[in-house]
Design a protein around this motif. Structure first.
Motif, short mmCIF file in Angstrom:
data_model
loop_
_atom_site.label_atom_id
_atom_site.label_comp_id
_atom_site.label_asym_id
_atom_site.label_seq_id
_atom_site.Cartn_x
_atom_site.Cartn_y
_atom_site.Cartn_z
N HIS A 271 -11.85 -45.82 152.38
CA HIS A 271 -12.96 -45.13 151.72
C HIS A 271 -13.17 -45.71 150.32
O HIS A 271 -12.20 -45.91 149.58
N PRO A 272 -14.43 -45.96 149.92
CA PRO A 272 -14.66 -46.60 148.61
C PRO A 272 -14.21 -45.78 147.41
O PRO A 272 -13.92 -46.34 146.36
N VAL A 273 -14.11 -44.45 147.55
CA VAL A 273 -13.68 -43.60 146.43
C VAL A 273 -12.22 -43.18 146.60
O VAL A 273 -11.40 -43.34 145.69
N LEU A 274 -11.87 -42.64 147.75
CA LEU A 274 -10.53 -42.11 147.97
C LEU A 274 -9.46 -43.18 147.82
O LEU A 274 -8.34 -42.89 147.38
N SER A 275 -9.79 -44.41 148.17
CA SER A 275 -8.79 -45.49 148.13
C SER A 275 -8.31 -45.79 146.71
O SER A 275 -7.25 -46.38 146.52
N ASN A 276 -9.09 -45.36 145.71
CA ASN A 276 -8.72 -45.63 144.31
C ASN A 276 -7.97 -44.47 143.66
O ASN A 276 -7.68 -44.51 142.47
N ASP A 277 -7.68 -43.43 144.44
CA ASP A 277 -7.02 -42.25 143.86
C ASP A 277 -5.55 -42.54 143.55
O ASP A 277 -4.82 -43.10 144.39
N LYS A 278 -5.12 -42.14 142.36
CA LYS A 278 -3.76 -42.43 141.90
C LYS A 278 -2.72 -41.67 142.73
O LYS A 278 -1.67 -42.21 143.09
N ILE A 279 -3.02 -40.39 143.05
CA ILE A 279 -2.08 -39.59 143.82
C ILE A 279 -1.89 -40.17 145.22
O ILE A 279 -0.78 -40.20 145.76
N PHE A 280 -2.98 -40.67 145.81
CA PHE A 280 -2.87 -41.29 147.13
C PHE A 280 -1.97 -42.51 147.06
O PHE A 280 -1.12 -42.73 147.94
N PHE A 281 -2.13 -43.31 146.01
CA PHE A 281 -1.28 -44.50 145.85
C PHE A 281 0.18 -44.09 145.68
O PHE A 281 1.08 -44.70 146.26
N LEU A 282 0.43 -43.03 144.90
CA LEU A 282 1.80 -42.55 144.71
C LEU A 282 2.37 -42.01 146.02
O LEU A 282 3.57 -42.14 146.28
N PHE A 283 1.53 -41.40 146.84
CA PHE A 283 1.97 -40.90 148.14
C PHE A 283 2.52 -42.04 148.99
O PHE A 283 3.46 -41.86 149.76
N LEU A 284 1.92 -43.22 148.87
CA LEU A 284 2.34 -44.37 149.64
C LEU A 284 3.56 -45.08 149.04
O LEU A 284 4.25 -45.81 149.75
N THR A 285 3.80 -44.85 147.75
CA THR A 285 4.80 -45.69 147.07
C THR A 285 5.95 -44.93 146.43
O THR A 285 7.00 -45.52 146.18
N GLU A 286 5.77 -43.63 146.13
CA GLU A 286 6.81 -42.87 145.42
C GLU A 286 7.45 -41.86 146.36
O GLU A 286 6.77 -41.18 147.12
N VAL A 287 8.78 -41.75 146.28
CA VAL A 287 9.50 -40.80 147.13
C VAL A 287 9.12 -39.37 146.78
O VAL A 287 8.91 -38.53 147.64
N SER A 288 9.01 -39.07 145.49
CA SER A 288 8.63 -37.72 145.06
C SER A 288 7.23 -37.78 144.48
O SER A 288 6.98 -38.43 143.48
N THR A 289 6.31 -37.10 145.14
CA THR A 289 4.91 -37.13 144.71
C THR A 289 4.54 -35.83 144.02
O THR A 289 4.65 -34.76 144.60
N GLN A 290 4.12 -35.92 142.76
CA GLN A 290 3.66 -34.75 142.03
C GLN A 290 2.17 -34.56 142.31
O GLN A 290 1.32 -34.98 141.56
N VAL A 291 1.88 -33.93 143.45
CA VAL A 291 0.49 -33.74 143.83
C VAL A 291 -0.13 -32.67 142.95
O VAL A 291 0.47 -31.64 142.69
#
Length: 414
Positions: free
Chosen positions: A144-164
């Motif tokens: 998605h052109p907007v959702l793909s740039n979301d920081k939390i989404f990126f952290l979901f893919l890369t960080e073990v603990s996600t502060q959503v």
């Protein structure tokens, strides 16, 4: 450090479980490979300290580096996520991007299944289908052109603990908009009707699958009877036994066929769940429209109060008006003070109304752009899914014709 990634190569893999439904046009998918590689059953204690069995899913992301000839691809970064964490991510996206039709998650528990298929959410076949669905969800968001740039989404893919982000709020429409936007009203109607149609289609498919299962399995009786018959025949025995063998093979093939068909049903289910996402956008628009109308109504009321105070005429009954009649009129200074306060309040109200109008206009513009994108995606995906389903049905019918053609040849040779 920033990761440099490339487009998703695994998306091009041909599989009966997943069609090529995700476009790779976003910068994220041109730089990153995303896979939900496997599922694993685990046992642990939940929040109330009780033992539970649950499933976790392994997310792999891989930098897109051009692999030299004879070289090996980069080792992927991996982390495990539970289904509930995917739910939390989607809830965050729903709240943060109310004008976007957020991709749905695969079903948490099996629905619309034919009775011979296990509906247990820990069943290996169901878990595998859900793994594919979760991967598809991540790819939908990443494309998605907007959702793909979301920081939390990126952290979901890369960080073990996600502060959503915890900005979770109810969008339930416990209000009535006076002047609803006809486009969103029509979209909500369409979403409800699409939900009904797909639900009916899935129910019909379950009935057809159950009947097909019965028809195929009954062919096993042909196989048994032909086999028993061949034992008492001399010249006809070989032909009857061969025909029985074809019938047994035909009866056994239905399990794999209907398991494959279940994956086509999952594609329809995705759009069944998409209808909720569409309705969520409509509800958010209703909320913004309602807030706009409340601000406008409050501004009209304050202007009326100012006019009454300036002219000394009261159009409607009010407690203040009754008080002034009982205890006398207020002084000139008091009136001027109230007028000044009302003017200030009116000025603030006009600014708020302007902001709300801008917010509503921007919401409609951005939401409608995403709705048009969704419509195009929906038409393409459903067309491909229905064509694939039809091809599968044709293939299945051809197998049936071939079995009876083979049986006919066996009978001719008797």
């Amino acid at each position: 450090t920033c990761l440099e990634f490339k487009s998703l190569s695994s998306l091009l893999k041909t599989s009966p479980y997943r069609p090529n439904m995700v476009e790779r046009g976003t910068a994220l998918l041109r730089k990153m490979e995303i896979n939900v590689a496997e599922a694993e059953k685990r046992t642990g204690k939940n929040t109330v300290n009780m033992q539970e069995t649950y499933t976790v899913y392994l997310i792999e992301i891989r930098p897109a580096e051009t692999v030299p000839e004879g070289g090996t691809p980069a080792t992927p970064d991996t982390l495990w996520r539970r289904y509930s964490e995917f739910e939390l991510l989607r809830t965050y996206l729903l709240v943060t991007y109310p004008y976007i039709i957020i991709p749905p998650l695969p079903e948490k528990r099996a629905e619309f299944v034919w009775h011979k298929l296990a509906a247990d959410n820990l069943d290996p076949d169901f878990v595998e289908r859900r793994r594919v669905g979760l991967e598809n969800f991540l790819l939908r968001v990443a494309s998605h052109p907007v959702l793909s740039n979301d920081k939390i989404f990126f952290l979901f893919l890369t960080e073990v603990s996600t502060q959503v982000d915890s900005r979770l709020k109810s969008l339930s429409a416990m209000f009535r908009v006076k002047n609803p936007d006809k486009r969103f009203t029509a979209l909500k109607h369409y979403s409800d009707e699409l939900n009904t149609v797909i639900s009916q289609l899935l129910r019909v498919r379950v009935k057809v699958a159950d009947r097909l299962y019965g028809v195929y399995k009954v062919h096993g009786n042909y196989g048994r009877v032909f086999s028993e018959w061949s034992a008492i025949e001399k010249e006809m025995g070989d032909g009857l036994q061969s025909a029985g063998h074809h019938m047994d093979t035909y009866a056994a093939s239905i399990d794999d066929i209907l398991e494959e068909e279940e994956h086509y049903a999952d594609q329809l289910k995705e759009y069944l769940f998409y209808t909720d996402a569409v309705r969520s956008v409509c509800r958010k628009h209703e909320l913004i429209q309602y807030e706009l109308e409340i601000v406008a109504q409050d501004l009209v009321h304050k202007k009326q109060q100012k006019e009454e105070l300036a002219t000394g005429t009261v159009r409607i009954f009010s407690l203040k008006g009754m008080t002034s009649k009982l205890f006398g009129q207020e002084s000139q200074e008091q009136r001027e003070s109230r007028l000044a306060a009302l003017e200030q309040s009116i000025q603030e109200g006009e600014e708020t109304l302007k902001e709300k109008n801008t917010e509503c206009h921007e919401f409609v513009q951005t939401a409608w752009e995403d709705i048009e994108r969704f419509k195009e995606q929906k038409d393409k995906d459903l067309r491909e899914a229905l064509i694939s389903y039809a091809i599968m049905q044709i293939s299945m019918c051809k197998k049936g014709i071939q079995v009876w053609s083979n049986a006919k040849e066996c009978f001719n040779k008797m």
